[in-house]
Design a protein around this motif. Structure first.
Motif, short mmCIF file in Angstrom:
data_model
loop_
_atom_site.label_atom_id
_atom_site.label_comp_id
_atom_site.label_asym_id
_atom_site.label_seq_id
_atom_site.Cartn_x
_atom_site.Cartn_y
_atom_site.Cartn_z
N UNK A 178 -11.67 1.42 -6.14
CA UNK A 178 -11.90 1.15 -7.48
C UNK A 178 -13.22 0.14 -7.90
N UNK A 179 -13.04 -0.86 -7.17
CA UNK A 179 -14.14 -1.93 -7.27
C UNK A 179 -15.54 -1.45 -6.95
N UNK A 180 -15.52 -0.71 -5.65
CA UNK A 180 -16.79 -0.07 -5.44
C UNK A 180 -17.45 0.78 -6.41
N UNK A 181 -16.46 1.67 -6.68
CA UNK A 181 -16.90 2.84 -7.78
C UNK A 181 -17.29 2.26 -8.87
N UNK A 182 -16.87 1.21 -9.61
CA UNK A 182 -17.17 0.51 -10.74
C UNK A 182 -18.47 -0.05 -10.51
N UNK A 183 -18.68 -0.79 -9.55
CA UNK A 183 -19.81 -1.61 -9.43
C UNK A 183 -21.19 -0.61 -9.04
N UNK A 184 -20.82 0.24 -8.35
CA UNK A 184 -21.99 1.28 -7.82
C UNK A 184 -22.28 2.49 -9.06
N UNK A 416 -5.95 2.55 -14.21
CA UNK A 416 -7.23 2.76 -13.43
C UNK A 416 -7.04 3.05 -11.90
N UNK A 417 -5.89 2.92 -11.29
CA UNK A 417 -5.97 2.96 -10.03
C UNK A 417 -5.18 4.21 -9.83
N UNK A 418 -4.32 4.75 -10.60
CA UNK A 418 -3.77 6.09 -10.26
C UNK A 418 -4.47 7.32 -9.66
N UNK A 419 -5.90 7.56 -10.11
CA UNK A 419 -6.51 8.73 -9.55
C UNK A 419 -6.62 8.32 -7.79
N UNK A 420 -6.79 7.15 -7.55
CA UNK A 420 -6.78 6.58 -6.16
C UNK A 420 -5.55 6.72 -5.42
N UNK A 421 -4.23 6.90 -6.20
CA UNK A 421 -3.12 6.82 -5.76
C UNK A 421 -2.32 8.04 -5.63
N UNK A 422 -3.17 9.20 -5.85
CA UNK A 422 -2.46 10.56 -5.92
C UNK A 422 -1.85 10.68 -7.19
N UNK A 423 -2.08 10.00 -8.18
CA UNK A 423 -1.19 10.25 -9.45
C UNK A 423 0.24 9.29 -9.60
N UNK A 424 0.12 8.65 -8.55
CA UNK A 424 1.33 7.77 -8.64
C UNK A 424 1.36 6.73 -9.67
N UNK A 425 2.49 6.65 -10.35
CA UNK A 425 2.56 5.48 -11.43
C UNK A 425 3.05 4.42 -11.25
N UNK A 426 4.26 4.54 -10.27
CA UNK A 426 5.12 3.47 -9.81
C UNK A 426 5.31 3.42 -8.33
N UNK A 427 5.17 2.02 -7.67
CA UNK A 427 5.72 1.98 -6.52
C UNK A 427 7.13 1.50 -6.25
N UNK A 428 7.75 2.27 -5.66
CA UNK A 428 9.11 1.77 -5.47
C UNK A 428 9.48 1.62 -3.93
N UNK A 429 10.44 0.84 -3.78
CA UNK A 429 10.88 0.34 -2.24
C UNK A 429 11.14 1.73 -1.69
#
Length: 429
Positions: A178-184, A416-429
């Motif tokens: 996300x950082x790289x894509x934003x800065x470039x 903003x990170x969900x597209x990089x996470x395959x659409x995942x909205x919650x990280x669970x144990x």
């Protein structure tokens, strides 16, 4: 390094400005070296003038058919003394170079004067810290259920390293992307891939050597004691990115040069024993997306403000509360003339912590690197260099874990990170 002419012209003013950085300039030592240099140069010029005079005299004698042996012997003696003076001058200039390498940059007039971080000035505060209706946990407790494994890291290497697995490893990668894509894509930087090992010249160029060698990890090519070239693991890709213009004269039309890179960074943290030993705040190996600009001297302070905005854009996109601090003279880095820190809110610590540091070095690094451009008159002139984090990936992960934690131990993934996470909205144990 700073311009030696500043010391030659107004050393007392330079010493006073450096004193605000808690650096005591050795005025007597510099004055003694300068006096020695001037004496040798004056004697050399006198000898050269006398040798030129003798050369003319020899020519006249030869023209008259007279004996030149005595004059030629005298001229030969001068040549020997000139060679000796050349050696002495080289030794003095080497001492001056060592002296200058240890002198930090001069603070800009706009930098607040202060002894330490207590003297830093808040410029602005953005966002509101979240309020939780449950007991807040720190990133280690939140992350351990999601794949953060510090115990295995100790087994593999030692303290201040980490292992990440599964969702949290993916979240870490997503942040960097996300950082790289934003800065470039939005800020106009060119993405670069650079070596993680650099030579000593590169570290001298950006100011880590010789002063901060204790903070570096070094390796010898071939691995044998006393054999092979020594390389250093980069403490930041500022080193490799900035040194791409070392010993170069770039065209004015190529400016500004805007570079970014995602790399691991390696620091021994020799001076930080006992600080932030828990978790990922201060580690020997961490990832960072670095921003570097090489610019025309007339634009560097406007560029510094732009770069602060570029780093802020990441925090705003992630919805993380933060503040911008103008560092005081006593808290700035060695090569900086002005620095802003971005500090992100960490709920478990109930305070703001540094997540990015952005600095204008003016010509300090360029002078060490001999990095120049041709100005409008075609004359080589030193560039200005700037660098900063956009951002430190590990600390950003810490901030996301703590600010987006939920009562059930899960972590909400910033939108903003969900597209990089395959659409995942919650990280669970």
């Amino acid at each position: 390094m700073i311009d030696i002419q500043l010391l030659r012209k107004d050393i007392d003013n330079v010493a006073a400005r450096l004193a605000t950085r808690k650096f005591q300039l050795d005025v007597a030592g510099f004055t003694a070296l300068e006096a020695e240099r001037k004496a040798i140069q004056t004697r050399t010029e006198d000898l050269q003038s006398k040798r030129n005079s003798l050369a003319k005299q020899i020519g006249m004698l030869k023209g008259k058919g007279e004996d030149t042996s005595a004059v030629m012997a005298e001229a030969a003696g001068l040549g020997d003394e000139l060679k000796a003076n050349e050696t002495l001058l080289g030794e003095v200039q080497a001492k001056l170079a060592v002296f200058m390498e240890a002198v930090p940059n001069l603070p800009h007039a706009s930098v607040p004067v202060g002894e330490d971080e207590a003297g830093n000035v808040e410029v602005r505060k953005v966002g509101t810290p979240p309020v939780f209706d449950f007991e807040v946990r720190d990133h280690v407790d939140v992350g351990s259920a999601l794949g953060l494994d510090l115990v295995t890291a100790v087994k593999l290497t030692g303290s201040r390293f980490s292992v990440m697995k599964g969702g949290i490893a993916r979240l870490h990668r997503a942040l960097a992307q996300y950082m790289l894509d934003t800065h470039t894509g939005e800020h106009g930087y060119t993405e670069c891939y650079t070596p993680y090992l650099v030579n000593a010249d590169s570290l001298r160029g950006t100011g880590q050597l010789p002063k901060f060698e204790v903070d570096l990890f070094s390796v010898k090519k071939g691995g044998a004691e006393g054999e092979g070239e020594t390389f250093y693991l980069i403490p930041t890709s500022e080193v490799s990115l900035t040194n791409t213009v070392r010993d170069e004269i770039v065209g004015i039309g190529t400016l500004p040069i805007k570079m970014t890179a995602h790399t691991p960074c390696f620091r021994s943290e020799a001076g930080s024993a006992g600080r932030d030993t828990r978790g990922m705040i201060r580690q020997h190996q961490f990832d960072k997306v670095e921003l570097v600009q090489v610019v025309h001297p007339d634009t560097s302070y406007d560029v510094l403000e732009d770069m602060v905005g570029h780093a802020e854009a990441i925090l705003k996109g992630l919805g993380l509360p933060y503040r911008v601090m103008s560092l005081c003279t006593g808290d700035m880095g060695f090569g900086a003339t002005k620095t802003y820190d971005l500090e992100v809110w960490l709920p478990a610590q109930n305070t703001y912590r540094e997540i990015s540091s952005l600095s204008n070095c003016e010509a300090f690094q360029a002078r060490r690197m001999q990095a120049r451009f041709r100005n409008a008159a075609g004359k080589p002139e030193l560039l200005h260099t700037l660098n900063g984090s956009g951002l430190a990936v590990g600390r950003t992960l810490v901030a996301v874990l703590e600010n987006y934690q939920q009562a059930d131990g899960s972590v909400t993934v910033p939108e903003v990170l969900r597209p990089y996470m395959g659409g995942l909205s919650v990280l669970k144990a």
